[in-house]
Design a protein around this motif. Structure first.
Motif, short mmCIF file in Angstrom:
data_model
loop_
_atom_site.label_atom_id
_atom_site.label_comp_id
_atom_site.label_asym_id
_atom_site.label_seq_id
_atom_site.Cartn_x
_atom_site.Cartn_y
_atom_site.Cartn_z
N GLU A 20 5.09 44.64 -16.70
CA GLU A 20 5.23 45.87 -15.91
C GLU A 20 6.62 45.99 -15.31
O GLU A 20 7.19 47.08 -15.22
N ILE A 21 7.19 44.85 -14.92
CA ILE A 21 8.50 44.85 -14.25
C ILE A 21 9.64 44.92 -15.25
O ILE A 21 10.68 45.54 -14.99
N SER A 22 9.48 44.28 -16.41
CA SER A 22 10.58 44.21 -17.38
C SER A 22 10.10 44.46 -18.80
O SER A 22 8.99 44.06 -19.17
N ASP A 23 10.95 45.11 -19.59
CA ASP A 23 10.62 45.28 -21.01
C ASP A 23 11.42 44.28 -21.85
O ASP A 23 11.55 44.42 -23.06
N GLY A 24 11.94 43.25 -21.18
CA GLY A 24 12.70 42.20 -21.87
C GLY A 24 11.78 41.18 -22.52
O GLY A 24 10.57 41.39 -22.66
N VAL A 25 12.36 40.03 -22.90
CA VAL A 25 11.62 38.99 -23.63
C VAL A 25 10.91 38.04 -22.64
O VAL A 25 11.56 37.43 -21.80
N ILE A 26 9.59 37.96 -22.79
CA ILE A 26 8.78 37.11 -21.90
C ILE A 26 8.14 35.99 -22.71
O ILE A 26 7.53 36.21 -23.75
N GLY A 27 8.27 34.76 -22.19
CA GLY A 27 7.67 33.60 -22.83
C GLY A 27 6.70 32.90 -21.90
O GLY A 27 6.68 33.16 -20.69
N VAL A 28 5.90 32.00 -22.46
CA VAL A 28 5.02 31.14 -21.66
C VAL A 28 5.26 29.70 -22.09
O VAL A 28 5.34 29.40 -23.28
N ASN A 29 5.41 28.82 -21.11
CA ASN A 29 5.57 27.39 -21.37
C ASN A 29 4.21 26.72 -21.19
O ASN A 29 3.58 26.85 -20.13
N ILE A 30 3.74 26.04 -22.24
CA ILE A 30 2.41 25.42 -22.20
C ILE A 30 2.53 23.95 -22.59
O ILE A 30 2.95 23.62 -23.69
N MET A 31 2.16 23.07 -21.68
CA MET A 31 2.17 21.63 -21.98
C MET A 31 1.04 21.29 -22.94
O MET A 31 -0.12 21.66 -22.70
N VAL A 32 1.37 20.56 -24.00
CA VAL A 32 0.36 20.15 -24.98
C VAL A 32 -0.68 19.25 -24.32
O VAL A 32 -1.85 19.23 -24.71
N ALA A 33 -0.26 18.50 -23.31
CA ALA A 33 -1.16 17.56 -22.63
C ALA A 33 -2.19 18.24 -21.73
O ALA A 33 -3.10 17.58 -21.22
N LEU A 34 -2.07 19.55 -21.53
CA LEU A 34 -3.05 20.25 -20.69
C LEU A 34 -4.43 20.18 -21.34
O LEU A 34 -4.57 20.39 -22.54
N SER A 35 -5.44 19.92 -20.54
CA SER A 35 -6.79 19.87 -21.09
C SER A 35 -7.26 21.27 -21.50
O SER A 35 -8.17 21.40 -22.32
N ASN A 36 -6.63 22.31 -20.95
CA ASN A 36 -6.96 23.68 -21.35
C ASN A 36 -5.83 24.30 -22.19
O ASN A 36 -5.62 25.52 -22.15
N PHE A 37 -5.12 23.45 -22.91
CA PHE A 37 -4.02 23.91 -23.78
C PHE A 37 -4.48 25.05 -24.70
O PHE A 37 -3.83 26.09 -24.82
#
Length: 361
Positions: free
Chosen positions: A78-95
């Protein structure tokens, strides 16, 4: 690579080749990510422990995490029309949940580190294919392993690769004895990864930009790693002391008030070494003063929560809220260099200016 040409990841093109590193728990959410995206970089939301930020995070962690991640991605959009990413740790139990949610929301890029994301491409099945997949690795050997496995099993190559050196903040993909070993310096790692990745680029006719991370602080640092063959950089520490960073002011001030000797390597409950700013909490842990806690949810697969003196997720949330009596801040090796809180816009302009000065000399 010319810094001013931006960064190309598949059909995504940024104005500036800077990825804002994902910082959990709650340090980089939609506020920081959208501000960086607006200025032409890649803004990144950290998924680690994100459910803990919700009122029902303790009692309903799985659903709370999905809800909060979805909400942060939508807010950033909503704030930006630029490039948005998500960092997700593989070690997360809810990966798996975090990856599926990110792909459902058609986030531009998933950055996956904190373990080997060997099965990541399987989640793209049945999706629009809009989301780019970028593993975060620590050595050329691991880069090759992921490329080989992804091609063989999924007929898919990484859209880019982040190589993170041992000067980064937070959890590190190195053994304790490797952290100060010159053989694992970023200056050595980048050319090795670029060389190995080039073999796959040529064989499969696909561009795989290498993004350097870990201890990169100034425009001069950026110029150095681009000369080594990197196509872009990932920076996290430098973005903490911005107005838009989602952490409490006390968290940002901890960086500003720190000295070079304040960054220490800790043994994290998740089984990896981590770089943090020392404080009384860390000193008490080192002295064997146990912090009694009940594990609200086994959020990281590798966490030895039954024998740990503290909960890493709660500790990091306390720090994010400025409650350092009950927590500590992760920080990169150069955190002590920060001396004021500025806007993301001003920071990006400073980095461009520093880069131009460095290459013109």
């Amino acid at each position: 690579m010319n810094f001013l040409e931006g960064l190309k990841i598949g059909d995504i093109k940024t104005k500036i080749p800077i990825v804002q590193g994902g910082m959990g728990v709650g340090i980089s959410l939609s506020g920081l990510a959208s501000a960086v995206a607006k200025e032409g970089g890649i803004g990144v939301i950290a998924a680690a422990g994100i459910g803990m930020l919700e009122p029902d995070g303790h009692s309903n962690y799985i659903e709370a995490s999905i809800r909060r991640l979805r909400s942060e991605i939508r807010k950033a959009r909503e704030i930006s029309d630029g490039v948005i990413g998500v960092n997700i740790m593989v070690a997360l139990s809810n990966f798996s949940d975090m990856v599926k949610t990110s792909i459902e929301e058609e986030v531009d890029v998933i950055f996956a580190g904190g373990g080997l994301p060997l099965t990541l491409p399987q989640y793209l099945k049945g999706s629009t294919g809009k989301t780019k997949l970028v593993p975060i690795i620590s050595t050329a050997r691991v880069a090759s392993l992921i490329c080989k496995r992804w091609v063989e099993k999924y007929d898919y190559l990484p859209d880019a690769i982040v190589v993170e050196g041992p000067e980064a903040g937070g959890h590190l993909g190195f053994k304790q004895e490797e952290i100060d070993n010159p053989n694992y310096s970023l200056e050595k790692l980048v050319p090795e990864v670029v060389k190995d990745v080039k073999n796959y680029e040529e064989k499969y006719n696909k561009s795989i930009p290498v993004i350097a991370a870990g201890g990169i602080y100034s425009g001069e640092d950026i110029a150095k790693v681009l000369q080594l063959g990197a196509s872009g950089v990932q920076m996290a520490t430098r973005f903490v002391t911005t107005h838009e960073c989602d952490a409490a002011t006390e968290f940002k001030e901890a960086y500003i008030n720190s000295t070079e000797n304040d960054t220490v390597i800790i043994k994290s409950p998740v089984g990896m070494p981590g770089r943090a700013l020392t404080n009384k909490f860390i000193e008490d842990v080192n002295k064997g003063v146990k912090t009694p806690f009940k594990c609200p949810y086994h959020c990281i697969k590798t966490c030895d929560y039954q024998n740990s003196p503290y909960c890493i997720a709660i500790t990091l949330i306390n720090a994010q809220r400025g409650k350092f009596k009950y927590g500590f801040a992760f920080a990169g090796k150069n955190a002590y260099k920060t001396n004021e809180i500025i806007s993301v816009k001003e920071l990006m302009e400073n980095l461009v200016s520093e880069y131009k000065n460095a290459v013109s000399q």
